[in-house]
Design a protein around this motif. Structure first.
Motif, PDB file in Angstrom:
ATOM      1  N   LEU A 157       5.640 -67.365 -33.227  1.00 48.42           N
ATOM      2  CA  LEU A 157       6.899 -67.601 -32.543  1.00 48.42           C
ATOM      3  C   LEU A 157       7.997 -66.773 -33.203  1.00 48.42           C
ATOM      4  CD1 LEU A 157       6.979 -71.438 -31.800  1.00 48.42           C
ATOM      5  CD2 LEU A 157       5.878 -69.588 -30.531  1.00 48.42           C
ATOM      6  N   ARG A 158       8.737 -66.041 -32.387  1.00 50.74           N
ATOM      7  CA  ARG A 158       9.813 -65.198 -32.902  1.00 50.74           C
ATOM      8  C   ARG A 158      11.139 -65.961 -32.864  1.00 50.74           C
ATOM      9  NH1 ARG A 158       8.714 -59.936 -29.260  1.00 50.74           N
ATOM     10  NH2 ARG A 158       8.801 -61.573 -27.687  1.00 50.74           N
ATOM     11  N   ARG A 159      11.914 -65.795 -33.879  1.00 50.52           N
ATOM     12  CA  ARG A 159      13.253 -66.393 -33.903  1.00 50.52           C
ATOM     13  C   ARG A 159      14.232 -65.436 -33.219  1.00 50.52           C
ATOM     14  NH1 ARG A 159      17.754 -67.268 -37.939  1.00 50.52           N
ATOM     15  NH2 ARG A 159      18.558 -69.379 -37.551  1.00 50.52           N
ATOM     16  N   GLU A 160      14.836 -65.897 -32.161  1.00 51.90           N
ATOM     17  CA  GLU A 160      15.806 -65.106 -31.412  1.00 51.90           C
ATOM     18  C   GLU A 160      17.017 -65.973 -31.107  1.00 51.90           C
ATOM     19  OE1 GLU A 160      13.462 -63.977 -28.022  1.00 51.90           O
ATOM     20  OE2 GLU A 160      12.934 -62.054 -28.918  1.00 51.90           O
ATOM     21  N   GLN A 161      18.191 -65.438 -31.377  1.00 51.09           N
ATOM     22  CA  GLN A 161      19.441 -66.155 -31.120  1.00 51.09           C
ATOM     23  C   GLN A 161      19.438 -67.529 -31.798  1.00 51.09           C
ATOM     24  OE1 GLN A 161      20.368 -65.889 -26.827  1.00 51.09           O
ATOM     25  NE2 GLN A 161      18.895 -64.188 -26.764  1.00 51.09           N
ATOM     26  N   TYR A 255      -3.574 -66.920 -49.215  1.00 50.21           N
ATOM     27  CA  TYR A 255      -2.776 -66.112 -48.286  1.00 50.21           C
ATOM     28  C   TYR A 255      -1.397 -66.740 -48.131  1.00 50.21           C
ATOM     29  CZ  TYR A 255      -6.932 -63.477 -46.902  1.00 50.21           C
ATOM     30  OH  TYR A 255      -8.030 -62.663 -46.890  1.00 50.21           O
ATOM     31  N   PHE A 256      -0.396 -65.913 -47.888  1.00 47.99           N
ATOM     32  CA  PHE A 256       0.965 -66.421 -47.776  1.00 47.99           C
ATOM     33  C   PHE A 256       1.687 -65.760 -46.600  1.00 47.99           C
ATOM     34  CE2 PHE A 256       1.419 -62.557 -50.250  1.00 47.99           C
ATOM     35  CZ  PHE A 256       2.567 -61.981 -49.722  1.00 47.99           C
ATOM     36  N   ALA A 257       2.721 -66.418 -46.137  1.00 49.28           N
ATOM     37  CA  ALA A 257       3.635 -65.863 -45.147  1.00 49.28           C
ATOM     38  C   ALA A 257       5.051 -66.126 -45.621  1.00 49.28           C
ATOM     39  CB  ALA A 257       3.415 -66.482 -43.770  1.00 49.28           C
ATOM     40  N   GLN A 258       5.885 -65.113 -45.558  1.00 53.41           N
ATOM     41  CA  GLN A 258       7.283 -65.212 -45.976  1.00 53.41           C
ATOM     42  C   GLN A 258       8.177 -65.098 -44.745  1.00 53.41           C
ATOM     43  OE1 GLN A 258       8.559 -61.874 -48.297  1.00 53.41           O
ATOM     44  NE2 GLN A 258      10.578 -62.729 -48.777  1.00 53.41           N
ATOM     45  N   PHE A 259       9.124 -66.020 -44.598  1.00 55.05           N
ATOM     46  CA  PHE A 259      10.041 -66.034 -43.463  1.00 55.05           C
ATOM     47  C   PHE A 259      11.459 -65.851 -43.995  1.00 55.05           C
ATOM     48  CE2 PHE A 259       6.442 -68.864 -42.670  1.00 55.05           C
ATOM     49  CZ  PHE A 259       5.883 -68.277 -41.544  1.00 55.05           C
ATOM     50  N   PHE A 260      12.022 -64.670 -43.754  1.00 57.26           N
ATOM     51  CA  PHE A 260      13.326 -64.327 -44.330  1.00 57.26           C
ATOM     52  C   PHE A 260      14.387 -64.309 -43.238  1.00 57.26           C
ATOM     53  CE2 PHE A 260      16.385 -60.949 -45.688  1.00 57.26           C
ATOM     54  CZ  PHE A 260      16.952 -61.650 -46.751  1.00 57.26           C
ATOM     55  N   SER A 261      15.324 -65.234 -43.329  1.00 56.94           N
ATOM     56  CA  SER A 261      16.427 -65.315 -42.364  1.00 56.94           C
ATOM     57  C   SER A 261      17.636 -65.931 -43.057  1.00 56.94           C
ATOM     58  CB  SER A 261      16.017 -66.165 -41.159  1.00 56.94           C
ATOM     59  OG  SER A 261      15.497 -67.414 -41.593  1.00 56.94           O
ATOM     60  N   PRO A 262      18.299 -65.148 -43.907  1.00 54.91           N
ATOM     61  CA  PRO A 262      19.424 -65.677 -44.676  1.00 54.91           C
ATOM     62  C   PRO A 262      20.572 -66.109 -43.765  1.00 54.91           C
ATOM     63  CG  PRO A 262      19.393 -63.289 -44.786  1.00 54.91           C
ATOM     64  CD  PRO A 262      18.121 -63.703 -44.107  1.00 54.91           C
ATOM     65  N   PHE A 483      16.610 -53.036 -39.771  1.00 59.16           N
ATOM     66  CA  PHE A 483      17.680 -54.012 -39.579  1.00 59.16           C
ATOM     67  C   PHE A 483      17.120 -55.430 -39.608  1.00 59.16           C
ATOM     68  CE2 PHE A 483      18.632 -50.327 -36.820  1.00 59.16           C
ATOM     69  CZ  PHE A 483      19.734 -49.825 -37.497  1.00 59.16           C
ATOM     70  N   LEU A 484      17.998 -56.360 -39.935  1.00 52.67           N
ATOM     71  CA  LEU A 484      17.780 -57.781 -39.666  1.00 52.67           C
ATOM     72  C   LEU A 484      18.967 -58.246 -38.845  1.00 52.67           C
ATOM     73  CD1 LEU A 484      16.483 -60.587 -40.015  1.00 52.67           C
ATOM     74  CD2 LEU A 484      17.827 -60.828 -42.123  1.00 52.67           C
ATOM     75  N   PHE A 485      18.727 -58.638 -37.595  1.00 53.37           N
ATOM     76  CA  PHE A 485      19.803 -59.064 -36.718  1.00 53.37           C
ATOM     77  C   PHE A 485      20.092 -60.551 -36.928  1.00 53.37           C
ATOM     78  CE2 PHE A 485      17.959 -55.395 -34.509  1.00 53.37           C
ATOM     79  CZ  PHE A 485      19.102 -54.617 -34.357  1.00 53.37           C
ATOM     80  N   SER A 486      21.353 -60.915 -36.753  1.00 48.10           N
ATOM     81  CA  SER A 486      21.739 -62.315 -36.899  1.00 48.10           C
ATOM     82  C   SER A 486      20.945 -63.180 -35.930  1.00 48.10           C
ATOM     83  CB  SER A 486      23.235 -62.479 -36.627  1.00 48.10           C
ATOM     84  OG  SER A 486      23.993 -61.864 -37.622  1.00 48.10           O
ATOM     85  N   GLY A 487      20.472 -64.316 -36.425  1.00 45.86           N
ATOM     86  CA  GLY A 487      19.716 -65.226 -35.577  1.00 45.86           C
ATOM     87  C   GLY A 487      18.261 -64.883 -35.441  1.00 45.86           C
ATOM     88  N   SER A 488      17.806 -63.802 -36.101  1.00 46.97           N
ATOM     89  CA  SER A 488      16.389 -63.423 -36.032  1.00 46.97           C
ATOM     90  C   SER A 488      15.734 -63.698 -37.379  1.00 46.97           C
ATOM     91  CB  SER A 488      16.238 -61.955 -35.637  1.00 46.97           C
ATOM     92  OG  SER A 488      16.778 -61.106 -36.642  1.00 46.97           O
ATOM     93  N   GLU A 489      14.552 -63.145 -37.606  1.00 46.56           N
ATOM     94  CA  GLU A 489      13.789 -63.453 -38.820  1.00 46.56           C
ATOM     95  C   GLU A 489      12.832 -62.319 -39.121  1.00 46.56           C
ATOM     96  OE1 GLU A 489      12.145 -67.612 -40.136  1.00 46.56           O
ATOM     97  OE2 GLU A 489      10.716 -66.735 -38.709  1.00 46.56           O
ATOM     98  N   ILE A 490      12.698 -61.995 -40.387  1.00 44.43           N
ATOM     99  CA  ILE A 490      11.698 -61.031 -40.855  1.00 44.43           C
ATOM    100  C   ILE A 490      10.510 -61.816 -41.408  1.00 44.43           C
ATOM    101  CG2 ILE A 490      11.178 -59.430 -42.740  1.00 44.43           C
ATOM    102  CD1 ILE A 490      13.915 -58.159 -42.273  1.00 44.43           C
ATOM    103  N   VAL A 491       9.297 -61.433 -41.000  1.00 41.06           N
ATOM    104  CA  VAL A 491       8.087 -62.115 -41.463  1.00 41.06           C
ATOM    105  C   VAL A 491       7.194 -61.107 -42.181  1.00 41.06           C
ATOM    106  CG1 VAL A 491       6.097 -63.516 -40.830  1.00 41.06           C
ATOM    107  CG2 VAL A 491       8.221 -63.703 -39.510  1.00 41.06           C
TER     108      VAL A 491
END
Length: 660
Positions: A157-161, A255-262, A483-491
């Motif tokens: 699932l992608r984080r959008e807005q 295994y790991f997953a990192q979810f970055f959304s400051p 880029f990292l856009f506001s309201g989104s997430e880097i995985v």
């Protein structure tokens, strides 16, 4: 036999004509069952949609049970459209006590096996990607036979807005005796918000688990339409995000997953130089141009005073509102008036508009500003240069050398409706550090378009890089992002090495509004994440991300005329290992021996061994965390295989089964 020969010939033709054609984008699963005749004697007993999301990674199973109630064999069809982010992980069917399931193989190998088995009169099926927009199952059902069909897919699932969205499209195409949908979400961080569609219910099981449910009786369905329901069931939510750390982490089995959304306020987002390139050709007349105007006005009202903006419109000719970038504070009202005056007429000189926009961005470079171009179109080029490959090459040449840096030019594309060549727009964005999105022209189009434009126009960070201690991780997915856009997430996902210490320090760097920024987090490499009795499928999530990244790299290499064979081989190996249907693989669906039966009420009906994999009947001890025979993952913490499975592109698959 003649039907099979013709179908097989078409499969050969499709494969040789084009390795992959991207299909239309869809937000959710649609499994549509229709019979050849309006009154065919096929009774639809059950239709269940079931999704479980654990740490953003979702597994969906769509199950249908049908019965032939007349004294002759019947042919039925299944049409399926998948989410644009999904990988099919399995397709199985059970007819009486005979069970069929799919195993991923190389496309040509699977096709050859399909042909050979069919020639020998065996029951066999093939699931593969085509350029069509429909996944079709075509088969005969015997007299009074009850048949169960199950499709399983996986998606991140992608984080959008600022929200995660999961949508199930409920559209069985007929009235069903037993119709239900369920979305279960388990997130280790806990929720800050959640909602579902008005007709569905939502239960808060705990601070980490919510369940959205909908059950429709026959009366519910017929009160809407004699042909049954057609609606979307939506689950939206957000979680608690790290304010100043390197993100949230999910760990399982090494295994790991990192979810970055400051959390970055709108006042602290990066300033932008934005060029809007808008299609105003004749096909945009009416609702499209009206919705585009409204969305542009909303965006222009949102921009910071010290952002810079320009507007280019194109039809047969190209027009510029201003010949250069201007500061929003001084020209906001004028820009809004221009947007409100847009009218649609003429042809589609897309290349001319694109080149004009890139030129404006190159002619005036504002130090430390993010350079963005947003192209909105509803059709294919008809004026000027109309060859898609040439248009992409010219765009790459025009932005050559910008790279992932302060001077990067990001080309983002919006396909408004379904007449545009979305594959072309995806390639254009992919080769220019951008995002491509398709927006359906409907009542919600203006809202969706406005939301996407606002997200693109709000970059929180630029030149983002995730850094791990040397020697602590392996099998890493991409760690650099423009880029990292506001309201989104880097995985980012990967695997801890055997020599990794019990705790490591993970660092994320990027360029913020006023200076470079660094985020740090200490992560345990030995403590697995558990949430509401489930563990995250971090290994499969890593494979999913890596395959998508590799397919992107492969496509970019092909566009640039480079050899992509080594990239393709890596993507193929992962696809086969995890039983994913991609542009490189197909599922060969064959009959298996199993102790599984399907009861008249559509239950799974495991009889002799409750700990057997529902896909292939292997004992549970052989496949934790995934079945080595069929690749099916474990659904929960119990030692039983769920059989629930999951491309940078939209998956479209076709299935043909010949039953003797």
């Amino acid at each position: 036999v003649s039907i099979y020969k013709s179908a097989a010939a078409r499969l050969h033709s499709e494969h040789s004509a084009k390795v992959m054609e991207l299909a239309l984008p869809f937000i959710s699963v649609l499994l549509l069952i229709t019979s050849c005749l309006a009154d065919s004697g096929i009774r639809y007993l059950l239709f269940h949609y079931e999704t479980e999301v654990v740490a953003r990674y979702g597994r969906t199973r769509v199950t249908s049970v049908v019965r032939n109630v007349v004294n002759e064999s019947q042919q039925i069809y299944f049409d399926l459209k998948l989410p644009d982010t999904a990988f099919i992980a399995n397709f199985s069917m059970q007819i009486g006590e005979r069970r069929f399931s799919g195993v991923a193989k190389r496309k040509l190998e699977a096709l050859q096996e399909f042909n050979n088995r069919s020639d020998m009169g065996e029951n066999v099926g093939l699931v593969h990607q085509t350029g069509k927009d429909t996944f079709r199952v075509s088969m005969n059902t015997a007299v009074n036979a009850t048949s169960t069909f199950t499709l399983e897919y996986e998606e991140l699932l992608r984080r959008e807005q600022s929200v995660y969205r999961k949508t199930l499209t409920i559209n069985p195409g007929t009235v069903v005796d037993d119709l239900s949908a369920m979305i279960r979400v388990k997130e280790p961080e806990g929720f800050t918000s959640y909602s579902t569609s008005g007709f569905a219910s939502i239960d808060v099981v705990s601070e980490n688990e919510i369940v959205c449910r909908y059950v429709a009786t026959v009366v519910d369905q017929t009160s809407v339409s004699v042909t049954g329901l057609s609606m979307d069931m939506l689950c939206e939510y957000d979680v608690v995000h790290s304010v100043d750390g390197a993100g949230n982490f999910a760990v399982n089995g090494g295994y790991f997953a990192q979810f970055f959304s400051p959390v970055i306020s709108s006042s602290n987002t990066l300033r932008i130089s934005l060029v809007l390139v808008i299609d105003v050709s004749g096909s945009m007349q009416g609702t499209k141009i009206s919705q585009a105007r409204d969305s542009l006005v909303a965006l222009l009202n949102q921009l910071h005073d010290d952002d810079y903006v320009a507007i280019v419109t194109f039809e047969t000719t190209v027009s510029r509102w201003r010949s250069t970038l201007v500061r929003v504070q001084n020209f906001r009202n004028e820009a809004i008036s221009f947007a409100r005056s847009l009218v649609a007429n003429g042809g589609t000189n897309l290349d001319g508009g694109l080149q004009a926009g890139i030129t404006i961005l190159k002619d005036r470079v504002i130090e430390s500003y993010v350079r963005l171009l947003v192209l909105l179109t509803d059709g294919e080029p008809t004026s000027g240069i109309t060859n898609n490959v040439e248009i992409i090459d010219r765009a790459i040449d025009a932005t050559f050398g910008t790279g992932i840096s302060v001077n990067c030019i990001s080309v983002n594309c919006i396909s408004f409706g379904f007449d545009a060549d979305f594959e072309f727009l995806q390639d254009l964005a992919l080769t220019n550090f951008g995002i491509a999105k398709r927006i359906a022209v409907d009542a919600n189009a203006a809202e969706e378009l406005t939301g996407f434009l606002r997200e693109i126009a709000s970059p929180a960070l630029a030149e983002v890089e995730v850094i791990f201690p040397v020697g602590s991780v392996e099998e890493l997915t991409a760690v650099q992002f423009p880029f990292l856009f506001s309201g989104s997430e880097i995985v980012v996902a990967g695997k801890f090495t055997e020599s990794s210490p019990d705790n490591i320090m993970v660092q994320v760097t990027g360029r913020g509004l006023d200076s470079n920024v660094t985020y740090n987090s200490s992560v345990s490499t030995v403590t697995d994440t558990a949430v509401s009795g489930s563990v995250p499928s971090t290994e499969r999530l890593r494979a999913y991300l890596e395959i998508k990244n590799l397919l992107d790299e492969k496509r970019v290499a092909e566009i640039n005329g480079e050899n992509a064979s080594s990239i393709e081989e890596k993507a193929l190996e992962l696809s086969l290992s995890y039983n994913f249907v991609t542009e490189l693989t197909s599922l060969i669906v064959v009959e298996e021996s199993s102790n599984m039966t399907v009861s008249d009420n559509g239950d799974d009906g495991r009889t002799d061994n409750e700990d057997a994999c529902p896909n292939c009947a292997r004992p549970a001890t052989y496949y934790n965390p995934s079945c080595p025979n069929c690749g099916a993952p474990v659904l929960n913490s119990q030692n039983s295989c769920s059989g629930i499975g999951g491309t940078t592109s939209i998956l479209m698959v076709s299935f043909i089964a010949i039953l003797c």
